[in-house]
Write a protein that holds these residues in place. Structure first.
Motif, PDB file in Angstrom:
ATOM      1  N   PHE A  82      -4.419  -9.663 -14.272  1.00 50.85           N
ATOM      2  CA  PHE A  82      -3.615  -9.396 -13.077  1.00 50.85           C
ATOM      3  C   PHE A  82      -3.772 -10.405 -11.949  1.00 50.85           C
TER       4      PHE A  82
ATOM      5  N   TRP B  62      -3.934  -5.611  -2.564  1.00 52.52           N
ATOM      6  CA  TRP B  62      -2.926  -5.005  -3.418  1.00 52.52           C
ATOM      7  C   TRP B  62      -3.164  -3.493  -3.552  1.00 52.52           C
ATOM      8  N   ARG B  63      -4.420  -3.114  -3.691  1.00 52.37           N
ATOM      9  CA  ARG B  63      -4.741  -1.691  -3.788  1.00 52.37           C
ATOM     10  C   ARG B  63      -4.295  -0.959  -2.532  1.00 52.37           C
TER      11      ARG B  63
ATOM     12  N   ARG C 268      -0.446  -0.695  -2.343  1.00 50.22           N
ATOM     13  CA  ARG C 268       0.022   0.319  -3.284  1.00 50.22           C
ATOM     14  C   ARG C 268      -0.228   1.720  -2.758  1.00 50.22           C
ATOM     15  N   ALA C 269      -1.412   1.900  -2.214  1.00 48.38           N
ATOM     16  CA  ALA C 269      -1.760   3.218  -1.684  1.00 48.38           C
ATOM     17  C   ALA C 269      -0.841   3.587  -0.523  1.00 48.38           C
ATOM     18  N   LEU C 270      -0.559   2.634   0.324  1.00 49.67           N
ATOM     19  CA  LEU C 270       0.296   2.894   1.479  1.00 49.67           C
ATOM     20  C   LEU C 270       1.738   3.155   1.057  1.00 49.67           C
ATOM     21  N   ALA C 271       2.141   2.478   0.010  1.00 48.95           N
ATOM     22  CA  ALA C 271       3.526   2.641  -0.448  1.00 48.95           C
ATOM     23  C   ALA C 271       3.769   4.025  -1.041  1.00 48.95           C
ATOM     24  N   ALA C 272       2.694   4.683  -1.396  1.00 54.69           N
ATOM     25  CA  ALA C 272       2.842   5.994  -2.030  1.00 54.69           C
ATOM     26  C   ALA C 272       2.926   7.149  -1.035  1.00 54.69           C
TER      27      ALA C 272
ATOM     28  N   VAL D  37      -8.943   6.828  -0.925  1.00 52.36           N
ATOM     29  CA  VAL D  37      -7.925   6.646  -1.953  1.00 52.36           C
ATOM     30  C   VAL D  37      -7.978   5.268  -2.621  1.00 52.36           C
ATOM     31  N   ALA D  38      -8.142   4.238  -1.819  1.00 49.22           N
ATOM     32  CA  ALA D  38      -8.138   2.880  -2.370  1.00 49.22           C
ATOM     33  C   ALA D  38      -9.526   2.472  -2.850  1.00 49.22           C
ATOM     34  N   PHE D  39     -10.482   3.392  -2.694  1.00 55.81           N
ATOM     35  CA  PHE D  39     -11.845   3.155  -3.134  1.00 55.81           C
ATOM     36  C   PHE D  39     -12.442   1.892  -2.513  1.00 55.81           C
TER      37      PHE D  39
ATOM     38  N   ILE E 291       5.779  -5.762  -2.307  1.00 53.20           N
ATOM     39  CA  ILE E 291       5.451  -4.931  -3.463  1.00 53.20           C
ATOM     40  C   ILE E 291       6.541  -5.025  -4.527  1.00 53.20           C
TER      41      ILE E 291
ATOM     42  N   ALA F 210       5.262  -5.946  -8.156  1.00 46.42           N
ATOM     43  CA  ALA F 210       5.169  -4.828  -9.098  1.00 46.42           C
ATOM     44  C   ALA F 210       5.707  -5.060 -10.512  1.00 46.42           C
TER      45      ALA F 210
ATOM     46  N   SER G 232       3.383  -6.998 -12.587  1.00 45.51           N
ATOM     47  CA  SER G 232       2.168  -6.228 -12.734  1.00 45.51           C
ATOM     48  C   SER G 232       2.352  -5.138 -13.788  1.00 45.51           C
TER      49      SER G 232
END
Lengths: 167, 167
Positions: free
Chosen positions: B39, B53-54, B57-61, B73-75, B118, B122, B125
Motif C-alpha cells: 500500500f 490515511w487512517r 478514512r476514519a473521518l470520512a466515515a 478509532v484510528a488506533f 480519498i 481509494a 487501495s
DNA sequence: GGCAGTTGATTAACATGTTAAGTTTCAGGC
DNA sequence: GCCTGAAACTTAACATGTTAATCAACTGCC
C-alpha cells in the motif's frame, strides 16, 4: 449496514470503502499491539526497548553476525540498526569488530554483560508468552503462526510489487 | 570466498529461549509489513503516510468526531494524532472546531478537499486489497481476521487493566 | 594499478511511537 | 465564587520507521 454508535452519525458515510474493521493492516497492528503491551513493561523495567531486545536475542543465538545479516534477522532497517548498535555498544552489551577480509563489514557479537541481561529478562518474557499461549490456545496459536507465514508468502515477502498508478 | 557463512553458528546458542521464528510479535510485524509494503507506494504517491490515511478514512466515515474518539478509532496515540492533525489541518484536508458545551474538546471533520483526495487514493487501495485477498484466499483472509480479533480479545485488547502478573 | 560501478554501513531529515509533563477547561465540594 | 482534582488535549523529549544521500571499501575491467 449496521451502523454503530459513532457520535451522532447514522449513515453519514461520505465515501464508498471498506470499513476500518475490515482493514488487514489495522487488524495486524491491533493484534500486535495487544501482544506487545504484555511484554513492554518487563523490557522497560530492564531498560530495553522492543528493538534492542530483538537485537540481543538475535545475537545470543549465534556466535557472530554481520550488520546486514542482523538487520535481516531482527527485521530492522539499516538506519535504525546503526543507531541502536551505537547505543548497545556504548552500554557494553554488544561487541563489534571489523571483518579482516572486507573492512566494510562489521562483525557483531553479544558480550557477557549482554548475556547476563538476557538471563534476567528471558524468564519473565517466556512466562508472559506462555500465558498468552494458554489463554489463546497453543494449537490455535500455531495455526495463526502458520497463516501469518502463508500471508507473507502469498504476498511475496521479498519485496517487489507495485500495483500501478493509474494515471 | 570460500568460507564463512557465520562461523559455526549452528549450535552456538548461548541462552535457552524460543527461536525468533516462533516469536508472535515478530510474526505479526512481518506479516503487517508485507501487507503495508503493497500500500505504501500508492499512499506516498499522493503525499500521504499510512497514519494520515487512517485518519482521513476514519473521518470520512462519520460526520464529525472528537479527537480522543478519533485516536481510539484510528488506533493512534494522542501525541501522534495532535501532530498529524496539525499538518492535515494546515493542508486543508480536515476542519476543526471547538465543542460549544465543552471547550476542551475539539470536533473534527473531513473537508471537501479531503474527500477528493480519498476519492483519488481509494480505488487503487481497494484494488491492492483485492489482489491480496485473491492471492491469499478470501475465506482464509476472513479466518485470519477472526483469529486476530480473538487473539486481541483473549489477551484483553479492550483497554483494561493488565493481566496481572506480578512480582 | 587505476578508474567506474557496486556494496556495506552510516548519516541526514522528517514522521510516528511512547512516556512524561504541561495547559486549559470542567465538575464538585466548601 | 473559590479551590481541588480530573479530563482533554498539547508539548516535550527521546527512540524508531522510512527514504534519500553520503562514505569508505571492494570488484571487475582495461
Amino acid at each position: 449496514m449496521s451502523d454503530s454508535k459513532a457520535k451522532g452519525s447514522k449513515d453519514a458515510r461520505k465515501v464508498p470503502m471498506r470499513d476500518f474493521s475490515q482493514s488487514l493492516p489495522m487488524a495486524l497492528l491491533r493484534a500486535r499491539e495487544a501482544v506487545m503491551r504484555q511484554f513492554r513493561p518487563n523490557l522497560r523495567a530492564h531498560g530495553l526497548t522492543e528493538q534492542q531486545w530483538r537485537i540481543l536475542r538475535a545475537l545470543a543465538a549465534v556466535d557472530a553476525i554481520e550488520v546486514t545479516e542482523l538487520a535481516r534477522v531482527a527485521f530492522l532497517l539499516g538506519p535504525s540498526l546503526s543507531r541502536i548498535l551505537r547505543d548497545l555498544e556504548a552500554r557494553g552489551l554488544v561487541q563489534r569488530e571489523v571483518d579482516a577480509r572486507d573492512m566494510r563489514r562489521g562483525v557483531l557479537s553479544i558480550s557477557t554483560k549482554g548475556l547476563k541481561l538476557i538471563a534476567q529478562v528471558a524468564p519473565n518474557s517466556e512466562a508472559i508468552y506462555a500465558t498468552i499461549a494458554r489463554r489463546y490456545g497453543a494449537r490455535k496459536l500455531a495455526a495463526l503462526h502458520k497463516m501469518l507465514g502463508e500471508l507473507e508468502q502469498s504476498i511475496g515477502g521479498g519485496g517487489e510489487a507495485d500495483a500501478g498508478d493509474d494515471e
